[in-house]
Design a protein around this motif. Sequence first.
Motif, PDB file in Angstrom:
ATOM      1  N   ASP A 184       0.811  -1.215   0.000  1.00 50.24           N
ATOM      2  CA  ASP A 184       0.000   0.000   0.000  1.00 50.24           C
ATOM      3  C   ASP A 184       0.845   1.267   0.000  1.00 50.24           C
ATOM      4  OD1 ASP A 184      -2.350  -1.484   0.052  1.00 50.24           O
ATOM      5  OD2 ASP A 184      -2.407  -1.552   2.245  1.00 50.24           O
ATOM      6  N   ALA A 185       2.168   1.121   0.051  1.00 40.39           N
ATOM      7  CA  ALA A 185       3.048   2.297   0.070  1.00 40.39           C
ATOM      8  C   ALA A 185       3.027   2.989  -1.287  1.00 40.39           C
ATOM      9  CB  ALA A 185       4.465   1.898   0.446  1.00 40.39           C
ATOM     10  N   ALA A 286       5.176   3.923   7.405  1.00 47.19           N
ATOM     11  CA  ALA A 286       4.343   4.802   8.226  1.00 47.19           C
ATOM     12  C   ALA A 286       3.263   5.427   7.367  1.00 47.19           C
ATOM     13  CB  ALA A 286       5.181   5.896   8.888  1.00 47.19           C
ATOM     14  N   GLN A 287       2.163   5.769   8.033  1.00 48.86           N
ATOM     15  CA  GLN A 287       1.090   6.525   7.393  1.00 48.86           C
ATOM     16  C   GLN A 287       1.096   7.932   7.951  1.00 48.86           C
ATOM     17  OE1 GLN A 287      -2.869   4.888   7.796  1.00 48.86           O
ATOM     18  NE2 GLN A 287      -3.637   6.061   6.050  1.00 48.86           N
ATOM     19  N   PHE A 288       1.167   8.901   7.067  1.00 55.35           N
ATOM     20  CA  PHE A 288       1.298  10.294   7.468  1.00 55.35           C
ATOM     21  C   PHE A 288      -0.093  10.917   7.582  1.00 55.35           C
ATOM     22  CE2 PHE A 288       5.355   9.034   6.037  1.00 55.35           C
ATOM     23  CZ  PHE A 288       6.274   9.802   6.728  1.00 55.35           C
ATOM     24  N   ARG A 289      -0.713  10.651   8.716  1.00 51.48           N
ATOM     25  CA  ARG A 289      -2.073  11.128   8.948  1.00 51.48           C
ATOM     26  C   ARG A 289      -2.068  12.627   9.199  1.00 51.48           C
ATOM     27  NH1 ARG A 289      -5.447   6.864   9.675  1.00 51.48           N
ATOM     28  NH2 ARG A 289      -4.511   4.852  10.213  1.00 51.48           N
ATOM     29  N   SER A 290      -3.249  13.228   9.047  1.00 53.23           N
ATOM     30  CA  SER A 290      -3.380  14.646   9.342  1.00 53.23           C
ATOM     31  C   SER A 290      -3.261  14.863  10.834  1.00 53.23           C
ATOM     32  CB  SER A 290      -4.722  15.178   8.844  1.00 53.23           C
ATOM     33  OG  SER A 290      -5.783  14.470   9.440  1.00 53.23           O
ATOM     34  N   ALA A 291      -2.809  16.030  11.223  1.00 55.69           N
ATOM     35  CA  ALA A 291      -2.654  16.349  12.629  1.00 55.69           C
ATOM     36  C   ALA A 291      -4.023  16.523  13.272  1.00 55.69           C
ATOM     37  CB  ALA A 291      -1.838  17.628  12.791  1.00 55.69           C
ATOM     38  N   SER A 292      -4.078  16.371  14.591  1.00 51.06           N
ATOM     39  CA  SER A 292      -5.336  16.522  15.315  1.00 51.06           C
ATOM     40  C   SER A 292      -5.744  17.992  15.371  1.00 51.06           C
ATOM     41  CB  SER A 292      -5.180  15.970  16.737  1.00 51.06           C
ATOM     42  OG  SER A 292      -4.158  16.641  17.420  1.00 51.06           O
ATOM     43  N   GLU A 293      -6.953  18.240  15.842  1.00 50.31           N
ATOM     44  CA  GLU A 293      -7.508  19.589  15.752  1.00 50.31           C
ATOM     45  C   GLU A 293      -6.725  20.615  16.539  1.00 50.31           C
ATOM     46  OE1 GLU A 293      -9.080  17.975  19.525  1.00 50.31           O
ATOM     47  OE2 GLU A 293      -8.793  17.192  17.500  1.00 50.31           O
ATOM     48  N   PHE A 294      -6.013  20.194  17.609  1.00 54.75           N
ATOM     49  CA  PHE A 294      -5.300  21.193  18.393  1.00 54.75           C
ATOM     50  C   PHE A 294      -3.882  21.401  17.882  1.00 54.75           C
ATOM     51  CE2 PHE A 294      -2.502  18.391  20.717  1.00 54.75           C
ATOM     52  CZ  PHE A 294      -3.198  17.194  20.795  1.00 54.75           C
ATOM     53  N   ALA A 295      -3.490  20.654  16.877  1.00 48.66           N
ATOM     54  CA  ALA A 295      -2.164  20.858  16.294  1.00 48.66           C
ATOM     55  C   ALA A 295      -2.293  21.066  14.794  1.00 48.66           C
ATOM     56  CB  ALA A 295      -1.239  19.684  16.600  1.00 48.66           C
ATOM     57  N   ALA A 296      -3.364  21.735  14.392  1.00 49.01           N
ATOM     58  CA  ALA A 296      -3.571  22.013  12.971  1.00 49.01           C
ATOM     59  C   ALA A 296      -2.468  22.924  12.464  1.00 49.01           C
ATOM     60  CB  ALA A 296      -4.937  22.658  12.766  1.00 49.01           C
TER      61      ALA A 296
END
Length: 372
Positions: A184-185, A286-296
């Motif tokens: 899946d890479a 690794a999967q480069f997910r989006s940051a959480s709402e407090f670290a946008a």
Amino acid sequence: LAGFYIIEDDDIELPEAIPIVIQDRNFDDDGQFLYNPEFEATGEFFGDEPIVNGKYKPFVNVPAGKVRLRLLNGCNARFIRPGFSGGLQMTIIGTEGGLLEAPRSVGNFPFAPPERMDVIVDFTGHAGETFTLDNQGAGGNNDCATCPLMNEELVQFRVGDPSPEDDFEIPAILRPMTLLNPADAVVTRNFDLNFNAVTNLWEIGGRSFNENPPLQVNMNEIEIWHFNNVSVRPHPMHIHLIQGQVLSTSEDDTPLSDAERKERGTKETFIVPGGPGAPKHLSVIAQFRSASEFAAHCNDFSYVFHCHKLEHEDHGMMDEFEVIDPDNGNWHHELGPDNLPAGTVWSGKPDVYHRYQAVLLPTLPIRPTVAP
């Protein structure tokens, strides 16, 4: 200085842990730290005395039962191999990426800056006895036979009476782990780790810090990063933002088995071996997910990846990457102190902010036995 953010998993009941930060330091005759900031031939600092939670030769009183320790290697550059005197076993339940899928028992383990390890030690049946957590690396130096030695004794544990609170069973399954599939890479990257004798700087992929624009990584995509160590020194490579998985440690890139990958768990620090005769390659998926709402993200915000030997990263061994949305470009919203979520602490800088989920290193039941 080094400290902890203590993050717990509400889905599983585990005892409160004793945080243990291990560092090596040199002292002068007045007990003050000695540090030569000049970049010497090894480019690394090695102290001859260990300190634990800022104390020299401390001890801690523990009950005759199961005790949980959360260990951090806070040394500048030294790899250690923590293990208990008397052959007392430890059960590893987690790494810096959280809980393992299943616990595993070890006598000692390799431990590089800034790795964390979550372990349980069973002192049942040892009331009145004393054990020492030692550095059991060969010659006191797990990664460097010629580097300055360190006193092997780290911290003493004095076992008291049993406590009903410490009579618990370690679950056979802690947290199911989903393995990322190399098929899946979307992108594979190669990074040579090298010392440039002309510039007197360490390099990642021929680049020293701030020499080039950040790499661009697409949000939520899976990538494989190959680290090839051209130098003779091992490097603990620390990738910010992600929790990755070790895919391979062999030079021909033979993948680890599923069981071996699960034993290592999810991590953010990856030891790339060095030295003659040792494999000098490591692959991370690794999967480069989006940051959480407090670290946008603000515009131009990027993450670093670097060798976590402090003198190496301070001398160029660091690079940057941006996580972008391939459909919408990078983030283009303004983030400031007036529109951060509740519980967030604004740092005063436009692109640095933190939500503190726990206090830093708390006051511990550890007292020094002697002064340096």
